[in-house]
Design a protein around this motif. Sequence first.
Motif, PDB file in Angstrom:
ATOM      1  N   TYR A  28       0.862  -1.184   0.000  1.00 10.07           N
ATOM      2  CA  TYR A  28       0.000   0.000   0.000  1.00 10.07           C
ATOM      3  C   TYR A  28       0.903   1.241   0.000  1.00 10.07           C
ATOM      4  O   TYR A  28       0.920   2.015   0.961  1.00 10.07           O
ATOM      5  N   PRO A  29       1.666   1.442  -1.074  1.00 13.05           N
ATOM      6  CA  PRO A  29       2.763   2.434  -1.058  1.00 13.05           C
ATOM      7  C   PRO A  29       2.326   3.884  -0.909  1.00 13.05           C
ATOM      8  O   PRO A  29       3.131   4.721  -0.503  1.00 13.05           O
ATOM      9  N   TYR A  30       1.069   4.189  -1.227  1.00 12.32           N
ATOM     10  CA  TYR A  30       0.604   5.574  -1.123  1.00 12.32           C
ATOM     11  C   TYR A  30      -0.168   5.840   0.166  1.00 12.32           C
ATOM     12  O   TYR A  30      -0.647   6.949   0.367  1.00 12.32           O
ATOM     13  N   GLU A  31      -0.294   4.827   1.025  1.00 11.69           N
ATOM     14  CA  GLU A  31      -1.055   4.959   2.259  1.00 11.69           C
ATOM     15  C   GLU A  31      -0.112   5.078   3.458  1.00 11.69           C
ATOM     16  O   GLU A  31       0.928   4.433   3.497  1.00 11.69           O
ATOM     17  N   GLU A  32      -0.537   5.849   4.441  1.00 12.82           N
ATOM     18  CA  GLU A  32       0.258   5.982   5.659  1.00 12.82           C
ATOM     19  C   GLU A  32      -0.013   4.861   6.652  1.00 12.82           C
ATOM     20  O   GLU A  32       0.821   4.588   7.518  1.00 12.82           O
ATOM     21  N   GLY A  33      -1.175   4.206   6.523  1.00 10.95           N
ATOM     22  CA  GLY A  33      -1.523   3.171   7.485  1.00 10.95           C
ATOM     23  C   GLY A  33      -1.494   3.730   8.891  1.00 10.95           C
ATOM     24  O   GLY A  33      -1.991   4.821   9.157  1.00 10.95           O
ATOM     25  N   ARG A  34      -0.863   3.009   9.808  1.00 10.79           N
ATOM     26  CA  ARG A  34      -0.714   3.506  11.174  1.00 10.79           C
ATOM     27  C   ARG A  34       0.702   4.029  11.415  1.00 10.79           C
ATOM     28  O   ARG A  34       1.079   4.297  12.548  1.00 10.79           O
ATOM     29  N   ASN A  35       1.489   4.162  10.340  1.00  8.97           N
ATOM     30  CA  ASN A  35       2.870   4.621  10.457  1.00  8.97           C
ATOM     31  C   ASN A  35       3.010   6.138  10.489  1.00  8.97           C
ATOM     32  O   ASN A  35       4.015   6.661  10.955  1.00  8.97           O
ATOM     33  N   GLY A  36       2.007   6.828   9.932  1.00  8.19           N
ATOM     34  CA  GLY A  36       2.112   8.283   9.842  1.00  8.19           C
ATOM     35  C   GLY A  36       2.923   8.746   8.650  1.00  8.19           C
ATOM     36  O   GLY A  36       3.111   9.957   8.436  1.00  8.19           O
TER      37      GLY A  36
END
Length: 248
Positions: free
Chosen positions: A231-239
């Motif tokens: 999911y290279p364009y998503e921050e997820g829970r990493n910020g």
Amino acid sequence: MRRFVMSDSHGGYKAMMQCIERSGYDNDTDQLLFLGDVVDGWSNTMESIDLLLSINNLVYILGNHDQWALEYYIGKMKKDEETKELWLLQGGAATVRSYGSGKPMPQEHLAFLEEARYYYVTEDNILLVHAGFDTNLPIEKSTSYNLMWSRSFVTRCYNRYKEKRPVTIEPYKEVFIGHTPTIALDATQTTPLQMGNVILTDTGAAFTGCLSIMDIDSKEVWQSDKVMRLYPYEEGRNGISWNSRRGG
């Protein structure tokens, strides 16, 4: 029948599919025991639950994020803005986007979470639980906080493990848990961590790690790619997203 355990995919449907495919999981004959937190983080919570609903022989254990999502979609958070904001910041916003802002969770998905177990003990006395339990009490008397939230069980086991003292949790043959990422304990521990008869299965799929699936009996492990790369364009829970981290 082979028995597999997986946990804490946090909306990472692509990683779940990789684990299923790479392990050679047979939906006709094998069993999947999932230790909770299929929601919150990456963008595919809806697809992830659909996938689990397609598994013929599934045991699903309720995680703390699952409980949060359930409370949001049944309206329990309407009067608790503080908890709602915390949930949204901790991955819940991605779950809302997955179903569509302002839209309900499908009834089948609600029922899936509502019917989940707090823990499961196999016929050969293996305990599976999301976070841990109070070892001073029978498992059936543990609180939902201990089963879904508390990290005290993992902390005690890990401290003994690091001190090279025995880790034996009775009366169980083995205990499989999720919730606490192995990479949060040791950045180099990118695979499930066995501490005596306790096995920690969350390998940080919600953050910078991979999703893991383990054969409970052989202890063979298969992993997805690093989930943030899927999911290279998503921050997820990493910020921060994979592409941003790479400067792309």
